[in-house]
Design an enzyme around this catalytic site. Structure first.
Site, mmCIF file in Angstrom:
data_model
loop_
_atom_site.group_PDB
_atom_site.id
_atom_site.type_symbol
_atom_site.label_atom_id
_atom_site.label_comp_id
_atom_site.label_asym_id
_atom_site.label_seq_id
_atom_site.Cartn_x
_atom_site.Cartn_y
_atom_site.Cartn_z
ATOM 1 N N ASN A 150 82.452 57.127 106.164
ATOM 2 C CA ASN A 150 83.088 58.459 105.777
ATOM 3 C C ASN A 150 84.913 58.006 105.954
ATOM 4 O O ASN A 150 86.242 58.579 105.072
ATOM 5 C CB ASN A 150 83.566 59.622 105.290
ATOM 6 C CG ASN A 150 82.491 60.024 106.962
ATOM 7 O OD1 ASN A 150 81.302 59.282 107.059
ATOM 8 N ND2 ASN A 150 82.684 60.663 107.411
ATOM 9 N N GLN A 178 79.292 59.304 100.516
ATOM 10 C CA GLN A 178 80.796 58.214 100.052
ATOM 11 C C GLN A 178 81.060 57.179 99.099
ATOM 12 O O GLN A 178 82.242 57.098 98.234
ATOM 13 C CB GLN A 178 81.385 58.173 101.496
ATOM 14 C CG GLN A 178 82.040 58.979 102.027
ATOM 15 C CD GLN A 178 82.577 60.104 101.040
ATOM 16 O OE1 GLN A 178 83.164 59.270 101.000
ATOM 17 N NE2 GLN A 178 83.174 60.973 102.023
ATOM 18 N N SER A 198 76.102 63.267 96.934
ATOM 19 C CA SER A 198 76.137 64.902 96.803
ATOM 20 C C SER A 198 77.671 65.177 95.661
ATOM 21 O O SER A 198 78.532 63.857 95.322
ATOM 22 C CB SER A 198 77.400 64.759 98.623
ATOM 23 O OG SER A 198 77.835 65.921 98.170
ATOM 24 N N ALA A 199 77.854 65.936 94.943
ATOM 25 C CA ALA A 199 78.302 66.147 93.975
ATOM 26 C C ALA A 199 79.695 66.321 94.162
ATOM 27 O O ALA A 199 80.277 65.695 92.791
ATOM 28 C CB ALA A 199 77.466 67.313 93.072
ATOM 29 N N THR A 236 65.905 79.751 94.991
ATOM 30 C CA THR A 236 66.922 79.897 93.229
ATOM 31 C C THR A 236 67.123 78.368 93.535
ATOM 32 O O THR A 236 68.436 78.872 93.842
ATOM 33 C CB THR A 236 67.358 80.458 92.637
ATOM 34 O OG1 THR A 236 66.064 81.980 92.816
ATOM 35 C CG2 THR A 236 67.115 81.152 91.393
ATOM 36 N N CYS A 320 84.839 67.326 107.590
ATOM 37 C CA CYS A 320 83.674 68.228 108.211
ATOM 38 C C CYS A 320 83.605 68.605 109.871
ATOM 39 O O CYS A 320 83.388 69.693 110.196
ATOM 40 C CB CYS A 320 82.594 67.585 108.319
ATOM 41 S SG CYS A 320 81.255 66.980 106.255
#
Length: 382
Positions: A150, A178, A198-199, A236, A320
């Site tokens: 990344n 990435q 990861s979207a 959920t 992050c």
């Protein structure tokens, strides 16, 4: 709400590796799902089944666009970080082996990891990998190597790594968060046993990650609840975010074509910077959108502040870790000095980047660098 300064046409966003702009079709898909108003995929009534179909369609899209073989399971999580945690914490009985430049969600969730060094170009040392695997022979072994870093964009030879790992009877995981939408990612071709997505790294929204894994593997849940997601992720499902991920997957072929233009812009950026600038991983295969650049004598937080004041968004590395400015462990692992690691930034461009944006970044870079020279002559520290 975004500030006026960050919404204008003069604003340059060059932090795609942190998160990407949301695709138009993604927004439309999210609004369509929101129009359902009620959506719990575990409910047996019609509304619940409509929500369940959103999840099933998303799983089908993951399988089709990522080349997921039939022997692999697909589980939705809240993020790639959670998916990586699920791999590490859910397979505690394995000996954990990983590179020195893995994402913190891997490094910090592993159990007594065996660390593989990387060379000065940021590529995993395959000889050391074999030595570690040979030493651990007879144990259950899990190897986790990210597909592309990344911070530097350096791409690892995952297919070759998987062959080595399987030769020793070990299990191989790759964090491909990435890579999606920047280079081709096909799970069957890579041969890995587990893969993370990861979207929001390819045009989706924050709140949806994916873990794909071999059905033969036993993974223990880390979030307990009602048995959702094959019993591996209680709670959920975030149907809205998953619908966005599903829509974003459709954009991957177009994004991959667009990356050829983006690579030209990235190369233009690097070409126009002075020769004394160090670009980490330049001699390796890299993501076409990523440059990790060292500016001598100017701390990365000073650079970031100056870029931001000029309406340019860049990063000091992993988003992050924002808030704790410290030398990049990735660059240090590649042999960078502490000063180099403290004075490097990441520029990651994308599909909305234009030639004029690159020129603005270059002009700002020179302005910061020249100001450093003026301050140095006057005896001031920068």
């Amino acid at each position: 709400m975004l500030s006026d300064r960050s919404k204008g046409s003069s604003y340059v966003y060059a932090d795609y590796n942190a998160t990407t702009p949301i695709g138009k079709n993604v927004k439309e898909s999210i609004l369509e799902v929101l129009s359902l108003q009620t959506f719990n995929p575990s409910s047996l009534h019609r509304r619940g089944q409509e929500a369940r179909k959103v999840l099933q369609d998303a799983r089908d899209n993951v399988r089709n666009f990522i080349g997921v073989p039939d022997n692999k399971e697909i589980v939705f999580t809240s993020s790639a970080t959670e998916a990586n945690n699920l791999v590490m914490a859910g397979m505690k009985e394995y000996q954990h082996v990983m590179s020195a430049i893995e994402h913190p969600s891997i490094l910090n969730s592993a159990r007594n990891p065996h660390i593989i060094p990387v060379n000065k170009n940021g590529v995993v040392d395959l000889v050391e990998l074999e030595k570690i695997l040979n030493k651990l022979k007879g144990n259950k072994i899990l190897v986790s190597i990210m597909m592309a870093n990344n911070e530097t964009g350096v791409i690892q030879p995952i297919k070759r790594i998987t062959e080595i790992v399987h030769k020793f009877g070990a299990v191989c995981h790759t964090d491909a968060a990435q890579s999606i939408g920047k280079i081709n990612v096909n799970m069957e071709d890579l041969g890995v046993d587990l893969l993370t997505l990861s979207a929001h790294k390819f045009g989706g929204i924050v709140g949806s990650g994916v873990l794909i894994f071999d059905k033969k593997l036993e993974i223990k849940p880390i979030i307990f609840g009602g048995g959702q997601e094959k019993g591996l992720r209680g709670g959920t499902e975030n149907v809205v975010a998953i619908a966005g991920l599903s829509a974003a997957l459709h954009n991957i072929p177009e994004l991959l074509v667009k990356m050829k233009e983006i690579e030209v812009l990235r190369d233009q950026l690097e070409y126009e910077l002075p020769n004394l600038t160090n670009i980490f991983g330049k001699n390796s295969e890299r993501l076409p959108n990523t440059s990790c650049i060292y500016m001598s004598g100017v701390k990365n937080d000073v650079q970031l502040m100056n870029f931001d004041l000029n309406n340019i968004a860049v990063s000091n590395g992993s988003a992050c870790s924002s808030g704790k400015i410290e030398p990049s462990y990735v660059l240090l692992a590649m042999g960078a000095t502490k000063e180099q690691a403290e004075c490097s930034i990441r520029i990651s461009i994308g599909w909305e980047t234009k030639c004029k944006d690159i020129k603005k970044i270059i002009n700002c870079w020179y302005s910061i660098y020249n100001q450093k020279a003026i301050n140095s002559d006057s005896g001031d520290l920068y």
